[in-house]
Design a protein around this motif. Sequence first.
Motif, mmCIF file in Angstrom:
data_model
loop_
_atom_site.group_PDB
_atom_site.id
_atom_site.type_symbol
_atom_site.label_atom_id
_atom_site.label_comp_id
_atom_site.label_asym_id
_atom_site.label_seq_id
_atom_site.Cartn_x
_atom_site.Cartn_y
_atom_site.Cartn_z
ATOM 1 N N THR A 132 2.604 2.029 -5.348
ATOM 2 C CA THR A 132 2.797 1.145 -4.196
ATOM 3 C C THR A 132 4.011 0.250 -4.409
ATOM 4 O OG1 THR A 132 0.417 1.128 -3.749
ATOM 5 C CG2 THR A 132 1.731 -0.647 -2.773
ATOM 6 N N ALA A 133 4.150 -0.283 -5.627
ATOM 7 C CA ALA A 133 5.317 -1.115 -5.940
ATOM 8 C C ALA A 133 6.600 -0.317 -5.810
ATOM 9 C CB ALA A 133 5.178 -1.685 -7.354
ATOM 10 N N SER A 134 6.556 0.958 -6.183
ATOM 11 C CA SER A 134 7.725 1.828 -6.076
ATOM 12 C C SER A 134 8.132 2.010 -4.622
ATOM 13 C CB SER A 134 7.420 3.183 -6.720
ATOM 14 O OG SER A 134 8.505 4.067 -6.585
ATOM 15 N N VAL A 135 7.151 2.269 -3.771
ATOM 16 C CA VAL A 135 7.435 2.470 -2.350
ATOM 17 C C VAL A 135 7.990 1.199 -1.723
ATOM 18 C CG1 VAL A 135 6.422 3.028 -0.111
ATOM 19 C CG2 VAL A 135 5.715 4.295 -2.149
ATOM 20 N N LEU A 136 7.439 0.050 -2.070
ATOM 21 C CA LEU A 136 7.916 -1.213 -1.526
ATOM 22 C C LEU A 136 9.342 -1.506 -1.986
ATOM 23 C CD1 LEU A 136 4.720 -3.425 -1.919
ATOM 24 C CD2 LEU A 136 5.665 -2.487 0.194
ATOM 25 N N ALA A 137 9.654 -1.204 -3.241
ATOM 26 C CA ALA A 137 11.019 -1.405 -3.736
ATOM 27 C C ALA A 137 11.999 -0.531 -2.968
ATOM 28 C CB ALA A 137 11.087 -1.103 -5.234
ATOM 29 N N GLY A 138 11.601 0.704 -2.687
ATOM 30 C CA GLY A 138 12.448 1.591 -1.901
ATOM 31 C C GLY A 138 12.659 1.082 -0.490
ATOM 32 N N ALA A 139 11.612 0.477 0.094
ATOM 33 C CA ALA A 139 11.735 -0.073 1.443
ATOM 34 C C ALA A 139 12.756 -1.199 1.484
ATOM 35 C CB ALA A 139 10.382 -0.579 1.924
ATOM 36 N N LEU A 140 12.720 -2.083 0.504
ATOM 37 C CA LEU A 140 13.669 -3.197 0.471
ATOM 38 C C LEU A 140 15.089 -2.714 0.199
ATOM 39 C CD1 LEU A 140 11.531 -5.803 -1.516
ATOM 40 C CD2 LEU A 140 11.901 -5.671 0.952
ATOM 41 N N MET A 141 15.215 -1.621 -0.533
ATOM 42 C CA MET A 141 16.532 -1.080 -0.861
ATOM 43 C C MET A 141 17.164 -0.374 0.326
ATOM 44 S SD MET A 141 18.529 -1.048 -3.496
ATOM 45 C CE MET A 141 19.985 -0.199 -4.114
ATOM 46 N N ALA A 142 16.364 0.000 1.324
ATOM 47 C CA ALA A 142 16.881 0.785 2.445
ATOM 48 C C ALA A 142 17.981 0.053 3.200
ATOM 49 C CB ALA A 142 15.738 1.138 3.404
ATOM 50 N N ILE A 143 17.906 -1.268 3.286
ATOM 51 C CA ILE A 143 18.894 -2.016 4.063
ATOM 52 C C ILE A 143 20.265 -2.019 3.388
ATOM 53 C CG2 ILE A 143 19.466 -4.291 4.982
ATOM 54 C CD1 ILE A 143 16.473 -4.718 5.459
ATOM 55 N N SER A 180 -0.385 7.173 6.793
ATOM 56 C CA SER A 180 -0.560 6.900 5.366
ATOM 57 C C SER A 180 -2.016 6.597 5.036
ATOM 58 C CB SER A 180 0.336 5.741 4.928
ATOM 59 O OG SER A 180 -0.018 4.537 5.584
ATOM 60 N N THR A 181 -2.714 5.928 5.948
ATOM 61 C CA THR A 181 -4.132 5.644 5.733
ATOM 62 C C THR A 181 -4.948 6.924 5.667
ATOM 63 O OG1 THR A 181 -3.999 3.478 6.806
ATOM 64 C CG2 THR A 181 -6.164 4.534 6.737
ATOM 65 N N MET A 182 -4.696 7.841 6.582
ATOM 66 C CA MET A 182 -5.440 9.091 6.574
ATOM 67 C C MET A 182 -5.087 9.952 5.350
ATOM 68 S SD MET A 182 -7.574 9.049 8.998
ATOM 69 C CE MET A 182 -8.075 10.760 9.207
ATOM 70 N N THR A 183 -3.844 9.910 4.921
ATOM 71 C CA THR A 183 -3.467 10.666 3.727
ATOM 72 C C THR A 183 -4.302 10.250 2.528
ATOM 73 O OG1 THR A 183 -1.187 10.879 4.532
ATOM 74 C CG2 THR A 183 -1.550 11.240 2.193
ATOM 75 N N VAL A 184 -4.500 8.954 2.389
ATOM 76 C CA VAL A 184 -5.222 8.433 1.216
ATOM 77 C C VAL A 184 -6.731 8.579 1.365
ATOM 78 C CG1 VAL A 184 -5.712 6.332 -0.098
ATOM 79 C CG2 VAL A 184 -3.365 6.837 0.625
ATOM 80 N N HIS A 185 -7.256 8.376 2.560
ATOM 81 C CA HIS A 185 -8.709 8.259 2.724
ATOM 82 C C HIS A 185 -9.379 9.477 3.353
ATOM 83 C CE1 HIS A 185 -8.801 4.081 1.425
ATOM 84 N NE2 HIS A 185 -7.731 3.868 2.179
ATOM 85 N N LEU A 186 -8.617 10.492 3.739
ATOM 86 C CA LEU A 186 -9.232 11.635 4.407
ATOM 87 C C LEU A 186 -10.155 12.419 3.486
ATOM 88 C CD1 LEU A 186 -9.526 13.345 6.930
ATOM 89 C CD2 LEU A 186 -7.451 14.586 6.283
ATOM 90 N N VAL A 187 -9.765 12.594 2.232
ATOM 91 C CA VAL A 187 -10.625 13.329 1.288
ATOM 92 C C VAL A 187 -11.978 12.643 1.175
ATOM 93 C CG1 VAL A 187 -10.943 14.008 -1.117
ATOM 94 C CG2 VAL A 187 -8.722 14.333 -0.015
ATOM 95 N N ALA A 198 12.888 -0.043 6.588
ATOM 96 C CA ALA A 198 12.287 -1.043 5.713
ATOM 97 C C ALA A 198 10.889 -1.474 6.168
ATOM 98 C CB ALA A 198 13.224 -2.245 5.569
ATOM 99 N N PRO A 199 10.702 -1.976 7.400
ATOM 100 C CA PRO A 199 9.348 -2.387 7.798
ATOM 101 C C PRO A 199 8.379 -1.216 7.948
ATOM 102 C CG PRO A 199 10.842 -2.534 9.669
ATOM 103 C CD PRO A 199 11.681 -2.284 8.464
ATOM 104 N N VAL A 200 8.891 -0.055 8.371
ATOM 105 C CA VAL A 200 8.012 1.108 8.521
ATOM 106 C C VAL A 200 7.489 1.545 7.154
ATOM 107 C CG1 VAL A 200 7.905 3.534 9.204
ATOM 108 C CG2 VAL A 200 9.108 1.886 10.646
ATOM 109 N N THR A 201 8.344 1.579 6.146
ATOM 110 C CA THR A 201 7.917 1.978 4.806
ATOM 111 C C THR A 201 6.954 0.970 4.204
ATOM 112 O OG1 THR A 201 10.061 3.061 4.499
ATOM 113 C CG2 THR A 201 8.730 2.687 2.530
ATOM 114 N N ILE A 202 7.206 -0.308 4.442
ATOM 115 C CA ILE A 202 6.275 -1.340 3.958
ATOM 116 C C ILE A 202 4.894 -1.139 4.580
ATOM 117 C CG2 ILE A 202 5.765 -3.812 4.054
ATOM 118 C CD1 ILE A 202 8.794 -4.286 3.768
ATOM 119 N N ALA A 203 4.870 -0.820 5.868
ATOM 120 C CA ALA A 203 3.587 -0.567 6.532
ATOM 121 C C ALA A 203 2.879 0.630 5.921
ATOM 122 C CB ALA A 203 3.811 -0.350 8.032
ATOM 123 N N LYS A 204 3.640 1.683 5.639
ATOM 124 C CA LYS A 204 3.040 2.868 5.027
ATOM 125 C C LYS A 204 2.469 2.567 3.646
ATOM 126 C CE LYS A 204 5.886 6.379 7.344
ATOM 127 N NZ LYS A 204 6.913 7.436 7.150
#
Length: 422
Positions: free
Chosen positions: A65-76, A250-257, A365-371
Amino acid sequence: MPTTTTVPADPTVGGHHAHGWRIVAALAITSTVGYGTLYYAYPVLLRPMAATLGASTTAVTGALTASVLAGALMAIPVGRWLDRHGGRALMTAGSIVATALLVAWSQVQTIGQLYAVMIGIGITGAMVLYEPAFAVIIAWFTPDRRTTALLAVTIVAGFASTIFMPLTGLLAAHLGWRGALLVLAVIHGLVTVPLHALTIRRPQPTAATAPTDPAPPAHAQRRAIVKAAMRDARFWVLAATFIAQGAATSTMTVHLVGYLMSRGHPATFAATATGLLGVLSVTGRLVLTAARRHLRVTTIVAAVFATQAAAVLTMPLLADTRTGAVTTVVGFGLGFGITSLATPALLADRYGTTAYATIAGRLAAPVTIAKATAPLAAALLLHTAGGYAALLAAVATCCALAVLGMLVRANVPARHLSEAQS
């Protein structure tokens, strides 16, 4: 009486040039390897890493999760760089650093070290994956060929999980998770670094397409276009739309199983059915590409989002049987990956290509943070509600809001963006 206009997509150069298609082939390969090694390997290695590091799976999941958030901030900042300098140096440097980080990942001894490495991987991922690849392609291709070029990259990279998750599992079984990461680092370095360094370059205007003044657009003009986009209601409606849809997927990806198992299905079936989402992401992109010849992009995307909402709402009624479960997963999976193609089309058509990467970065950036954060919020909702009913209702609501947002965006009057360039 003043007329309302939009900024047209710049007549990009090189759409007919063979090197443009060589770039597409290279980026299809590097995106596949990049996603496979930097992202999809992680869930396969999660449990053995947790055991070795003496940490909980929750703590280890948090590093991703920290990795994804770092990537979101780097997008700008990455978007600004791409508009000014192109993708060659950025993507080559990102590939080199990402390869080194894969090696470092294989040597971590503490959970803190894992977080540090994964934050670095998130930053380098923003430099080498879809967003920079799309910016490079949009600079090379004219609008009539752009969709085909983007589709080629996303179709190939759509199989990254299909290729690299089994490969990572096989490597981990024979070499351990540390050895698996070293092999993945070798694959990543040998494939992505030379392809980015030797293939990517900025297009040169031809005699037929070169403007009277061949000088590149000034930084001030790019900044004005970005400023106008940030004042444009359509941009913020689009951002809200993709935030809602990204949170749902992203919610369904994690919780569908877990949901399918709660309906009495064995873990193997639940995992296999959930795995259809990756394959269906390719299907959704093909549907968008074929249908946009006859319908507006916003209409197609809204219809797909509505299908997702209907699929989630019918899960409580159909998911007890395998046929019903697969049917609803297929309906929801059509929306996976469709925004990858819709975003470049909508942004380039609206704001042109001069400042495309900067604007796309501000959207990403905001879309990735939401995901990244939605699955954690969903887990909290699941815990407090004591069942999946509230979770499914929330996901369906997000999909419905995405439908509404796409339709509203299509009907918001076009603002006079050309004022930005005066």
